[in-house]
Design a protein around this motif. Structure first.
Motif, short mmCIF file in Angstrom:
data_model
loop_
_atom_site.label_atom_id
_atom_site.label_comp_id
_atom_site.label_asym_id
_atom_site.label_seq_id
_atom_site.Cartn_x
_atom_site.Cartn_y
_atom_site.Cartn_z
N GLU A 142 0.84 -1.20 0.00
CA GLU A 142 0.00 0.00 0.00
C GLU A 142 0.87 1.25 0.00
OE1 GLU A 142 -3.61 0.42 2.34
OE2 GLU A 142 -3.34 -1.68 2.96
N GLU A 143 0.34 2.29 -0.62
CA GLU A 143 1.02 3.57 -0.65
C GLU A 143 0.23 4.56 0.19
OE1 GLU A 143 1.55 4.55 -4.78
OE2 GLU A 143 3.14 3.06 -4.98
N TRP A 202 4.87 11.32 0.42
CA TRP A 202 4.35 10.04 -0.06
C TRP A 202 5.27 8.91 0.35
CZ3 TRP A 202 -0.05 8.43 -2.16
CH2 TRP A 202 -0.89 9.35 -2.77
N ILE A 203 4.68 7.81 0.76
CA ILE A 203 5.39 6.54 0.87
C ILE A 203 4.87 5.71 -0.30
CG2 ILE A 203 5.70 4.41 2.18
CD1 ILE A 203 5.33 6.06 4.73
N SER A 204 5.75 5.30 -1.17
CA SER A 204 5.33 4.57 -2.37
C SER A 204 6.30 3.45 -2.67
CB SER A 204 5.24 5.53 -3.56
OG SER A 204 6.49 6.13 -3.81
N LEU A 219 10.34 7.39 -0.04
CA LEU A 219 9.80 8.41 0.85
C LEU A 219 10.05 9.73 0.13
CD1 LEU A 219 8.63 9.41 3.52
CD2 LEU A 219 10.93 9.26 4.50
N THR A 220 8.97 10.40 -0.29
CA THR A 220 9.10 11.57 -1.16
C THR A 220 8.39 12.78 -0.57
OG1 THR A 220 9.13 10.12 -3.09
CG2 THR A 220 8.65 12.44 -3.49
N PHE A 252 14.76 3.02 -0.96
CA PHE A 252 15.14 1.92 -0.09
C PHE A 252 14.79 0.60 -0.76
CE2 PHE A 252 13.71 5.62 2.23
CZ PHE A 252 14.83 5.91 3.00
N LYS A 253 15.54 -0.43 -0.47
CA LYS A 253 15.28 -1.75 -1.06
C LYS A 253 14.08 -2.45 -0.42
CE LYS A 253 19.86 -2.71 -2.86
NZ LYS A 253 19.52 -2.36 -4.22
#
Length: 73
Positions: A14-15, A26-28, A36-37, A47-48
């Motif tokens: 989920e985003e 945003w977390i996407s 993390l934008t 991040f992986k």
């Protein structure tokens, strides 16, 4: 939703958009990883894994967990 539920839902793909100090974030994710934008200037941290995002992601030098009570999701 609590912090642990957010972590679980992000790990499932989920985003989320959230606000911190009147700024939008945003977390996407995509096939390359998790992001993390900050919306206003598109500054993005990549991040992986979702766990890496929650451990190493920073806003104003703090982790999402440290900022949790100040965030609006």
């Amino acid at each position: 939703m609590d912090y642990e539920e957010l972590k679980q839902r992000v790990a499932m793909g989920e985003e989320f958009q959230f606000y911190y100090r009147n700024q939008s974030f945003w977390i996407s994710r995509n096939e390359d990883g998790y992001y993390l934008t900050r919306v206003r200037d598109s500054y993005s941290q990549s991040f992986k894994t979702s766990n890496e995002l929650f451990v190493e992601g920073r806003i104003d030098g703090k982790s999402i967990q440290e900022l949790w009570k100040e965030m609006e999701i």
